[in-house]
Design an enzyme around this catalytic site. Sequence first.
Site, PDB file in Angstrom:
ATOM      1  N   PRO A   1      56.255  66.757  37.307  1.00  9.19           N
ATOM      2  CA  PRO A   1      55.953  67.944  38.125  1.00  9.19           C
ATOM      3  C   PRO A   1      55.247  67.527  39.405  1.00  9.19           C
ATOM      4  O   PRO A   1      54.230  66.843  39.358  1.00  9.19           O
ATOM      5  CB  PRO A   1      55.048  68.775  37.206  1.00  9.19           C
ATOM      6  CG  PRO A   1      54.484  67.802  36.218  1.00  9.19           C
ATOM      7  CD  PRO A   1      55.507  66.726  36.044  1.00  9.19           C
ATOM      8  N   LEU A   2      55.788  67.917  40.535  1.00 11.42           N
ATOM      9  CA  LEU A   2      55.301  67.464  41.834  1.00 11.42           C
ATOM     10  C   LEU A   2      54.931  68.663  42.697  1.00 11.42           C
ATOM     11  O   LEU A   2      55.764  69.528  42.964  1.00 11.42           O
ATOM     12  CB  LEU A   2      56.380  66.630  42.544  1.00 11.42           C
ATOM     13  CG  LEU A   2      56.855  65.390  41.779  1.00 11.42           C
ATOM     14  CD1 LEU A   2      58.153  64.866  42.368  1.00 11.42           C
ATOM     15  CD2 LEU A   2      55.788  64.313  41.794  1.00 11.42           C
TER      16      LEU A   2
ATOM     17  N   CYS B   1      44.786  66.781  36.857  1.00 16.25           N
ATOM     18  CA  CYS B   1      44.826  67.063  38.292  1.00 16.25           C
ATOM     19  C   CYS B   1      43.505  66.656  38.946  1.00 16.25           C
ATOM     20  O   CYS B   1      42.431  67.083  38.509  1.00 16.25           O
ATOM     21  CB  CYS B   1      45.104  68.540  38.538  1.00 16.25           C
ATOM     22  SG  CYS B   1      45.157  68.981  40.297  1.00 16.25           S
TER      23      CYS B   1
ATOM     24  N   HIS C   1      48.654  59.112  33.094  1.00  9.18           N
ATOM     25  CA  HIS C   1      48.727  58.558  34.446  1.00  9.18           C
ATOM     26  C   HIS C   1      47.688  57.445  34.526  1.00  9.18           C
ATOM     27  O   HIS C   1      46.504  57.678  34.281  1.00  9.18           O
ATOM     28  CB  HIS C   1      48.427  59.655  35.471  1.00  9.18           C
ATOM     29  CG  HIS C   1      48.568  59.204  36.887  1.00  9.18           C
ATOM     30  ND1 HIS C   1      48.398  60.049  37.957  1.00  9.18           N
ATOM     31  CD2 HIS C   1      48.865  57.999  37.425  1.00  9.18           C
ATOM     32  CE1 HIS C   1      48.574  59.385  39.083  1.00  9.18           C
ATOM     33  NE2 HIS C   1      48.854  58.130  38.776  1.00  9.18           N
TER      34      HIS C   1
ATOM     35  N   ASN D   1      52.933  56.770  33.253  1.00 12.45           N
ATOM     36  CA  ASN D   1      53.197  57.287  34.597  1.00 12.45           C
ATOM     37  C   ASN D   1      52.411  56.474  35.616  1.00 12.45           C
ATOM     38  O   ASN D   1      51.232  56.225  35.434  1.00 12.45           O
ATOM     39  CB  ASN D   1      52.814  58.771  34.660  1.00 12.45           C
ATOM     40  CG  ASN D   1      52.910  59.343  36.062  1.00 12.45           C
ATOM     41  OD1 ASN D   1      52.052  60.084  36.500  1.00 12.45           O
ATOM     42  ND2 ASN D   1      53.954  59.007  36.791  1.00 12.45           N
ATOM     43  N   GLY D   2      53.104  56.065  36.686  1.00  8.19           N
ATOM     44  CA  GLY D   2      52.417  55.377  37.768  1.00  8.19           C
ATOM     45  C   GLY D   2      53.201  54.228  38.362  1.00  8.19           C
ATOM     46  O   GLY D   2      53.502  53.251  37.662  1.00  8.19           O
ATOM     47  N   ASP D   3      53.583  54.330  39.635  1.00  2.00           N
ATOM     48  CA  ASP D   3      54.133  53.231  40.442  1.00  2.00           C
ATOM     49  C   ASP D   3      55.508  52.739  40.004  1.00  2.00           C
ATOM     50  O   ASP D   3      55.865  51.597  40.285  1.00  2.00           O
ATOM     51  CB  ASP D   3      53.160  52.043  40.458  1.00  2.00           C
ATOM     52  CG  ASP D   3      51.806  52.399  41.024  1.00  2.00           C
ATOM     53  OD1 ASP D   3      51.744  53.344  41.818  1.00  2.00           O
ATOM     54  OD2 ASP D   3      50.806  51.755  40.653  1.00  2.00           O
TER      55      ASP D   3
ATOM     56  N   ALA E   1      57.309  59.857  39.380  1.00  2.00           N
ATOM     57  CA  ALA E   1      56.717  60.864  40.264  1.00  2.00           C
ATOM     58  C   ALA E   1      56.995  60.520  41.727  1.00  2.00           C
ATOM     59  O   ALA E   1      58.051  60.846  42.254  1.00  2.00           O
ATOM     60  CB  ALA E   1      55.220  60.968  39.985  1.00  2.00           C
TER      61      ALA E   1
END
Length: 714
Positions: free
Chosen positions: A331-332, A416, A485, A518-520, A543
């Site tokens: 979700p972005l 968030c 994340h 999640n990440g990079d 993402a």
Amino acid sequence: MDGSSVELVEEAKAAERVEKTPEELVAKAIAPVKRGFLRPPPLRPCNDVASDSKSTPSTFVKEKKSKRQLKRERRQEQKSALNICSEIAKTGNVNACPYNEKCRFSHDLEAYRAQKPADLEGICPFTSAEGACPYGLACRFSGTHKDGVAAGTLNLQKKNSEINGLNKDVQKLLWKNKIRFPKADAKLKLLGLLGKANSKIKTFEDKEEGDLTVSNGTHATNDNSCGELVIDSVNKVEGSPKMPEEDDVEGFATDEPRPMKKIKSATNEECCTGNADNGASVQEKDLGKSCTQIEPESTTDNIFSESDGSLKLHPREKKLIDFREKLYLAPLTTVGNLPFRRVCKMLGADVTCGEMAMCTNLLQGQASEWALLRRHSAEDLFGVQICGAYPDTVARTVELIDQECEVDFIDINMGCPIDIVVNKGAGSALLTKPMRMKNIIEAASGIVDKPITVKVRTGFLEGRNRVDSLIADIGQWGANVVTIHGRSRQQRYSKLADWEYIYQCARKSPEALQVLGNGDIFSYLDWNKHKSACPELSTCMIARGALVKPWIFTEIKEQRHWDISSGERLNILKDYVQCGLEHWGSDTKGVETTRHFMLEWLSYTYRYVPVGLLDVIPQQLNWRPPSYFGRDDLETLMASDSAADWVCNCLLFWLINNMVNLPNKTLAIDRPYFSLVIILLQIRISEMLLGKVPPGFSFAPKHKSNAYDRAENG
């Protein structure tokens, strides 16, 4: 530092880039572009250009206007002939409007035709569907309508392809606080989470006599034994607690008094609303049931013994989703709208999720927030993400979504990092309150049979990771999936993600809990590396990598580095424009909304460096592209922000007013024009697809795409 000193520094940096080896550039997180494509050091601008440049930017600065002036302009716009009544535009009949003289929109068809902007190139996105174009004369492609302006209601293609619009009757009940949440309140009562703030409402309920009418026309008996309460979404807020401390682990107290003040409108909040213009595209949808409908089965499930407080609810059969090996588009905020998700689905994404929606705004019936839950028929595996600070708001939102929307899973955002969310106690602030996390997950998972997923960060403060100590509990509380994340809240998006810590959490997780990383992730090699390094990891969420190059899903499925051409990239933008016009509309407002969100997306895509231009592949997400030439003019136009090193400021207006190729010349401008040039280049791309920008058009990216350059609080 004067202009000449800045130029000398830039020349030194450019010379240094040329002299360093690809390995040395990679070590400094600089993209190793082949020397043949690098731009030479910028030439010093001539004196006349430099002197004229001092006054140029002021013409592009957006004038700050007062609220009164903005309101006056809105009223004048409503009276304008361009603001034609939609019913008259659809039918071409001045007598079609049911409000007649009381209508606040213009009914002057002749004046509208005289002032209407010229049609855009291409055909109407609704011509292939049954029935008439829903925008009629207002459509910017009205010249391509087959039968001219024909009478009709909504376009059937759009009506059938997009769902999850908020029913108007339900929205009115949300405005008036007249909706019951029997499942949520029964679960909250069981968990002992109904605080004193609800006592006044319950007293009011006890005094009511007779039956209560619900939104679908049925009647429900007022039986407080089942915990049925009237929603208090307007007079109750999530609160604004102090900034959370790491050692504060107290849960949500059952007798904690809740604030009783009116919620301020959050339409303009950066993280909460995403794209406020989406509200214009919301269509009425009736699922044939109401969020207030009481099911006898749920009542029996929620009966518990007062004598045995440890007795839990009867376990529900969850419709579990296997996320293993699936390509998950994260979700972005702002950019992750429905048209962008459709493009990613075309390029190979398996799972999509809507933008984060705030629970309090959903319970208020805000159309702009409900637009974030819209789903396209192409999204076969789709979830929505919500964010809230308290168990009651989250639980009632989950029940409302379950009744009013068709989704496959519901994701709760507990990671968030945005200040406006954290200051309210939501998002990553919940990482400091594990008992409140427990209450939220237990309340949400006990209401619906859909999977409840959770997205978290490694921790709140840098160097104090704590998710590994909660990973086993998260599964026991009722979550089916947890996405980690690999950064703390304090890091925001600076520094690289800590995948070793993600692996550690995945190995500690119970078997029934799926863990996503999640990440990079920016190439299929990154995907393969993380999957092979930790078999316990179900899959990886993609993402920002999808924002920069959405074809990453194709690369992963085909296991290759796609050296995509500029023409293929332009075709992807054309697909996005087509999806955007279908979603936001083909009238002037829909065209400009599509342009706005495409420009937001382009503020990320310029960071991509084509595979054929790199000495070392694949590109990493934290690499900073140097100034380089593309293999053709269009690829040069889509290049990095270092276009400021070669576009002369005397060409700024030329770039907008002429649709010709850019010359491959080494020109330069001063540093203060950096962001201005990039925005103008992006606007020129938008003009290729959506025509000329309207007078007074201005644009500034909402988010900063390259967050590696400055490590905030890290």
